[in-house]
Design a protein around this motif. Structure first.
Motif: not given
Lengths: 431, 62
Positions: A200, A213, A215-216
């Motif tokens: 990750r 997906y 991340f932030y």
């Protein structure tokens, strides 16, 4: 506030339970905002170097009053009932004899008397955890972790990468810090491909084709919801890169083709690095990070940083800095002309950053042809940046720096195999 | 000394890497862990929480 926390908070308030979080993220400020947004008022610890050894998150552990694990990884769906019934209501006896396994204690690490280079690495991690990107000893600390990474375990290489990225985010950054961080993480992952948290860390700055997906992407809505509650959202100190908010994609989104080259004749005066430091880093698709895995293309995310040197400052009223990209045949990029974010007043000495996806031509993955020449191990993307920068005497000048971005297309023989005493341990990656 | 031998010696010496199964194995004592708080306001040792039940949540905001 999540339902599980609403249900458990009364036990905390009556003194029957402590709740502690630990996050493994590189940047703690994002977790601070997340906690504010979700209403987490329990203490949360920062473990970017992976001191707890976790390979996957989340992990939820119920620990009794003697420090013994009693409920492990309860599923969130039945979490509260199971936790309360099987753990909070029960009394446990203290175990006899058995001592806890050694762990990481920051205060003890600061005073480590262990043999070098291990002792200095312990101290380095402790000092970096306390001082973060501004740690006064960060140069020596990065060097100490690099020394261990050269001969140590995969986790030592991962930790050297964490230290490098920390320095990249601070005032003592060296031009190669970010790339070295990514290289260390990749080398560590090659040796332990089931280490989900390490994977990750690369994907955070990697290509969209490799993202499970975004991340932030929650940061903007978190800020808005916190503001709507009448609170001031916690500042995200390290700006989010495009790769950190980009979602998963099956292809690189290609931009407009009418991008116009900003300096086609090469007439803009060159800056040989006296006024701004130009840094590049390439995070490749992690699918290649396995000893027996071949990837069909060199999907990668390129990060370019422009950092004012010395007293130089960005000109806030000039056009934003730009990057022009020269691509080898068959390569694609989101854009050829990429604009840096405009410098903000009061932040004229902060680095400017852009990042974008690139992809190499498809590689035929048919049976190996012994007569064919070996495929290239890397490709070089060319280009240049142009920017307005103001010097110490207040004069503002327009300058250009040429850039070469080396994108590796395969891992070198021997990458990731520097010895892994823990290599036979079963992984928990749940990709 | 050959690099591989040096690596093995260092691995035997170097900063302890906790086996992650300790966090999910019932009956295991948890290791000593002291880390900084995310907001930089201090540090916390899990050992200091002995005497009360503890729910430890290891997670990421991403």
């Amino acid at each position: 506030m999540p339902v599980w926390y609403e249900k458990l908070k009364p036990f905390v308030e009556e003194g029957a339970l402590d709740i502690v979080g630990i996050v493994q993220e590189q940047h703690p400020d994002r977790a601070v905002l997340y906690a504010q947004w979700r209403g987490f008022d329990f203490p949360i610890l920062w473990d970017p170097f992976g001191a707890t050894g976790l390979e996957v998150v989340p992990v939820l552990t119920g620990i009794d009053e003697h420090g013994v694990v009693r409920v492990a990884r309860p599923g969130l769906d039945r979490f509260v009932d199971e936790f309360v019934a099987a753990f909070l209501q029960e009394s446990f006896e203290a175990p006899e004899g058995e001592e806890p396994v050694p762990g990481f204690e920051l205060t003890r690490a600061m005073a480590s008397e262990r043999e070098e280079p291990v002792g200095s690495a312990d101290r380095a991690i402790a000092r970096l955890l306390l001082g973060r990107s501004g740690a006064p000893t960060i140069g020596a600390d990065v060097a100490a972790l690099e020394a261990l990474a050269d001969v140590g375990r995969p986790v030592d290489r991962f930790r050297a990468g964490v230290a490098r990225r920390l320095r990249y985010d601070g005032p003592a950054a060296s031009a190669e810090d970010f790339q070295r961080a990514v290289d260390h993480w990749r080398s560590a992952l090659l040796a332990r491909p089931d280490q989900y948290i390490w994977r990750r860390r690369i994907q955070q700055w990697g290509p969209r084709l490799d993202k499970p997906y975004a991340f932030y992407d929650w940061v903007e809505s978190a800020r808005a919801e916190v503001e709507a509650r009448g609170e001031v959202p916690v500042e995200v100190l390290v700006p989010l890169s495009g790769s950190e908010v980009a979602g998963a994609s099956q292809a690189i989104p290609i931009g407009e083709e009418d991008d116009r080259e900003p300096d086609p004749t090469g007439g803009v005066a060159r800056d040989a690095g006296a006024h701004a430091q130009l840094e590049t880093a390439v995070a490749r698709h992690t699918a290649a990070a396995g000893p027996r895995i071949r990837v069909p293309s060199g999907s990668a995310r390129v990060h370019v940083t422009l950092r004012p040197r010395g007293p130089s400052k960005w000109a806030v009223d000039a056009d934003p800095a730009q990057l022009w990209l020269e691509l080898p045949d068959g390569w694609t990029a989101e854009r050829r002309l990429i604009e840096f974010p405009a410098p903000r007043e009061g932040r004229e000495q902060r680095p400017l950053r852009v990042d974008f996806g690139v992809s190499s031509p498809l590689v035929d993955l048919g049976p190996p042809d012994p007569d064919a020449p070996p495929p290239p191990s890397e490709a070089t993307l060319g280009g240049y940046v142009v920017y307005s920068i103001c010097l110490e005497d207040g004069t503002c000048v327009f300058r250009r720096q040429d850039v070469e971005i080396v994108v590796p297309l395969m891992d070198r023989a021997g990458d990731g195999d520097q010895g892994d005493p823990a290599g036979d341990r079963k992984g928990k990656g749940d990709d | 000394m050959p690099t591989s031998v040096a690596a093995l010696l260092l691995a035997a010496l170097s900063a302890d890497e906790i086996d992650p199964s300790v966090w999910s194995t019932s009956g295991q004592r948890i290791p000593a862990v002291e880390l900084p708080l995310i907001d930089g306001s201090g540090t916390l040792s899990l050992a200091d929480l002995r005497g009360r039940k503890l729910l430890l949540i290891q997670f990421a905001s991403w």
